[in-house]
Design a protein around this motif. Structure first.
Motif, PDB file in Angstrom:
ATOM      1  N   UNK A 121      44.613  46.328  36.313  1.00  0.00           N
ATOM      2  CA  UNK A 121      44.759  45.071  37.042  1.00  0.00           C
ATOM      3  C   UNK A 121      43.862  44.022  36.403  1.00  0.00           C
ATOM      4  N   UNK A 122      44.346  42.792  36.403  1.00  0.00           N
ATOM      5  CA  UNK A 122      43.566  41.648  35.943  1.00  0.00           C
ATOM      6  C   UNK A 122      43.394  40.698  37.114  1.00  0.00           C
ATOM      7  N   UNK A 123      42.164  40.267  37.338  1.00  0.00           N
ATOM      8  CA  UNK A 123      41.886  39.289  38.384  1.00  0.00           C
ATOM      9  C   UNK A 123      41.685  37.950  37.687  1.00  0.00           C
ATOM     10  N   UNK A 124      42.520  36.984  38.053  1.00  0.00           N
ATOM     11  CA  UNK A 124      42.482  35.643  37.465  1.00  0.00           C
ATOM     12  C   UNK A 124      41.947  34.682  38.518  1.00  0.00           C
ATOM     13  N   UNK A 125      40.910  33.933  38.164  1.00  0.00           N
ATOM     14  CA  UNK A 125      40.315  32.969  39.107  1.00  0.00           C
ATOM     15  C   UNK A 125      39.474  31.978  38.321  1.00  0.00           C
ATOM     16  N   UNK A 126      38.912  31.028  39.051  1.00  0.00           N
ATOM     17  CA  UNK A 126      38.041  30.062  38.408  1.00  0.00           C
ATOM     18  C   UNK A 126      36.628  30.623  38.286  1.00  0.00           C
ATOM     19  N   UNK A 127      35.841  29.989  37.444  1.00  0.00           N
ATOM     20  CA  UNK A 127      34.426  30.327  37.350  1.00  0.00           C
ATOM     21  C   UNK A 127      33.708  29.574  38.462  1.00  0.00           C
ATOM     22  N   UNK A 128      32.924  30.289  39.252  1.00  0.00           N
ATOM     23  CA  UNK A 128      32.192  29.641  40.340  1.00  0.00           C
ATOM     24  C   UNK A 128      31.007  28.833  39.822  1.00  0.00           C
TER      25      UNK A 128
END
Length: 145
Positions: A121-128
């Protein structure tokens, strides 16, 4: 009458032998078909892995996207995350292995060796740590080699 009985028994024995031979041949043919099906399936997996896996999604601000892909054998992987603007605040946050171990964060590209078979699985999100969380379309390209 005795000869008829003997002939009938011989005939039945011959039929029984022929039936057993045909059953053995059918079993062998089925095993050969099964083996060729397995080999064909593996060839298809190998061919499939030669072409990239592409996900086209739209990122919603503040939400994480989790994308899954199958790895049929140990291989190298190259993953690229592309957006319309190169400076967009979106990245590959985590790689989750089939055994549950995680790695990351990464940037917009990831090159690694995948030693386990199964679902990754790959989790795609922004950098906090960066401003302006990304909202909009993106494409994730996974190449298994």
């Amino acid at each position: 009458m005795k000869n008829r009985l003997i002939n009938s028994l011989l005939f039945c024995s011959m039929l029984s032998i022929l039936a057993c031979q045909q059953a053995n041949k059918a079993t062998q043919d089925n095993q050969m078909d099964s083996d060729s099906t397995k080999s064909t399936a593996m060839e298809q997996i190998d061919k499939k892995s030669a072409s990239p896996i592409i996900f086209e999604r739209s990122k919603v601000q503040g939400e994480k996207d989790t994308l899954s892909f199958e790895v049929p054998r140990a291989c190298a992987v190259h993953i690229t995350l592309a957006t319309e603007t190169a400076s967009s605040n979106i990245r590959i946050n985590q790689l989750v292995k089939p055994d549950g171990q995680t790695d990351g964060p990464f940037g917009k590209t990831l090159t690694d060796s995948l030693t386990e078979t199964g679902t990754y699985q790959l989790v795609i999100a922004e950098s906090l740590m960066a401003e302006n969380p990304y909202t909009g379309p993106y494409t994730l390209r996974i190449e298994l080699k």
